[in-house]
Design a protein around this motif. Structure first.
Motif: not given
Ligand SMILES: Cc1cc2nc3c(=O)[nH]c(=O)nc-3n(C[C@H](O)[C@H](O)[C@H](O)COP(=O)(O)OP(=O)(O)OC[C@H]3O[C@@H](n4cnc5c(N)ncnc54)[C@H](O)[C@@H]3O)c2cc1C
Length: 501
Positions: A280-296, A335-338, A422-430
């Motif tokens: 995720s561009p909204d955090e540094k390093g590995f972070g939490i997004s890869p964990v949430f990405a599994i169900p997402a 510019s980037l659009t995630h 509710p819906y849960y979302a994150f922005r993705a970046i490789p």
């Protein structure tokens, strides 16, 4: 002369050895820790060193996802799987560039490696995951989804059973015999202080005290990958510019690899560096997004924020997904659009509540009561998004994803669609995640020189090795690779020790 190594000493007799060991393992991640345990179990006087002040490398910060065939978790759920299917999946992700015999060894010995860890204090949860690119669910996790829950018990076992472990000892060079074909020792620096400026590649500071260790059996290079080495990785793949974030620990540099290359050791696949599509561009390093990405990814969709449309199978392997994102995310002005990945409240239960809370707290995961709110927040055209969700829900109902051919999986007996707020979302970046390339080994973990001959006394395991994963590693296949080949390297080193004594 081809195959000759850079000997530090003209004569073995000139070397003033400071210490003598049967086996030395460089690197304290999965590969190193498994090698250490195996070597001491076989009765060898073994030392494991790590250049960093803390043990564990990438393994200790890893998500602990471990894919094997035949786990109790698979059996309990009636999942049919086979070594052949496992090998086929790894090959498909690796674009067939994989070194087949190494993949077969991992497939056949993964379960044994799992047992090896349970017998040495590792506990696995009764949970089974389905990672992108795997044909069936076959991923298990230790407690709290952390690789540290594998490395720490192994290291504790080793210490209790006579193994020696030292931090802040960097392996600087290999010492060969006169023929240049046999490793007989290593040059290290003790009390080394790691500092590394990724831009200047200045890891080779002069801190520490040089020592020479004589090694009777073998040196095991369990020194990991080089994803954090901004300079080196860009040399092997110019696309990997410094602005790309990385999921690795700071010590994941090419220092050990470059030392081996300088010693005419053969490498392969260095240009294949994996980007994790779930950063995720909204955090540094590995972070939490890869964990949430599994169900997402499994129970939701990823859309291009400019159109609201899907653009890739969300469960394709990492390379396909990362390439697809990189292809669409740059705007004409640079510019980037995630892309945005999201699922509904049912899909989100595919991971533990705490993970979702943590992501929301860090403002990486966002929660929305309506699709319209989600669309407005990420500036996604609502009509496009609504159509994508309606279409997706129809595909789920009919059991076939007509657009992207994503396989549908059940969660508690039912495939979730995207309908329950509710819906849960994150922005993705490789993010730069794994280096597939490394030194060349055989099924006994023996390292090869550029002359295509095995170097006596030198073994390697884990991410330091090239071959098992070809062009792209399947998620959760590094843990078995490291544990299996760590053990094999130790067995080979002890076998050699017995031959040499
Ligand atoms: C954040 C993250 C999450 C991941 N999650 C998963 C997952 O869930 N499942 C999966 O299968 N894979 C995962 N991976 C990949 C996997 O963790 C790595 O491929 C694996 O940990 C590599 O293990 P290793 O033992 O080869 O190297 P490492 O664990 O990286 O250990 C290498 C060690 O060698 C030391 N070292 C290097 N050079 C020297 C030297 N010259 N002298 C002394 N010491 C040296 C380093 O300091 C380091 O501690 C993840 C990776 C990351 C970064």
């Amino acid at each position: 002369m081809m195959g000759m190594k850079t000997n530090l000493f003209a004569n073995e007799e000139d070397i003033q050895w400071d210490e003598e060991w049967d086996v030395v393992v460089a690197g304290s991640g999965f590969a190193g820790s498994a090698a250490l345990c195996q070597a001491i179990d076989l009765g060898a006087k073994t030392l494991m060193i790590d250049k960093m002040p803390v043990l564990g490398g990438n393994s200790a910060i890893n998500g602990g996802a471990f894919s094997i065939v035949g786990s109790p978790q698979q059996k309990e759920r009636g999942i049919e799987d086979s070594y052949e299917l496992y090998v086929k999946d790894i090959f498909k992700a690796g674009l067939g560039l994989n070194q087949r015999e190494l993949v077969e060894v991992i497939a056949k010995n993964g379960f044994e490696a799992y047992k090896f860890t349970t017998e040495r204090g590792v506990f696995y949860r009764n949970n089974l995951g389905h990672f992108g690119g795997h044909s069936v669910p076959r991923t298990i996790w230790p407690a709290i989804n952390s690789g540290g829950k594998i490395t720490l018990p192994l290291q504790a076992y080793a210490k209790k059973n006579g193994g020696t472990i030292r931090t802040r000892v960097i392996l600087d060079d290999l010492i060969f015999d006169k023929s240049g074909k046999k490793v007989i020792g290593i040059k290290v620096r003790e009390n080394y202080k790691f500092s590394y400026d990724p831009m200047s590649n200045e890891e080779d500071n002069k801190t520490g005290t040089t020592k020479y260790y004589k090694i009777k059996g073998g040196v095991i290079m369990a020194t990991g990958g080089f994803a954090y080495d901004v300079n080196f990785r860009q040399k092997v793949d110019p696309k990997l510019t410094p602005d790309l974030d990385c999921t690795n620990h700071y010590g994941a540099t090419g220092y050990a690899l470059r030392m081996m290359m300088k010693n005419n050791i053969k490498t392969r696949d260095l240009g294949w560096v994996q980007l994790g599509p779930w950063g995720s561009p909204d955090e540094k390093g590995f972070g939490i997004s890869p964990v949430f990405a599994i169900p997402a990814f499994a129970y939701g969709v990823m859309v291009d924020a400019r159109t609201g449309k899907r653009f890739v199978n969300e469960l394709a392997d990492r390379k396909i997904r990362a390439d697809a994102i990189l292809k669409i995310h740059e705007n004409p002005d640079g510019s980037l659009t995630h892309p945005v990945v999201f699922c509904d409240s049912v899909g989100a239960t595919g991971t533990r509540k705490e993970n979702v809370y943590r992501g929301i707290h860090k403002k990486v995961i966002r929660k929305f009561d309506t699709l319209k709110e989600l669309a407005d927040f990420y500036k996604i055209p609502y009509d496009g998004l609504k159509k994508t969700v309606d279409d997706y829900n129809k595909y789920v109902e009919n059991g076939k994803d007509e657009e992207m051919n994503k396989p549908f999986f059940k969660l508690r007996g039912k495939t979730p669609n995207i309908s329950k707020p509710p819906y849960y979302a994150f922005r993705a970046i490789p993010k730069v995640h794994h280096t597939m390339g490394g030194v060349v080994i055989d099924t006994e973990a023996r390292v090869y020189g550029k002359d295509d001959k095995a170097i006596e006394g030198l073994f390697a395991a884990g991410e330091a090795v090239g071959g098992p994963h070809g062009a792209s590693r399947l998620g959760s296949c590094a843990v078995p690779d490291c544990l299996v080949f760590g053990r094999i390297a130790a067995k080979s080193a002890v076998k050699l020790l017995k031959q040499r004594v």
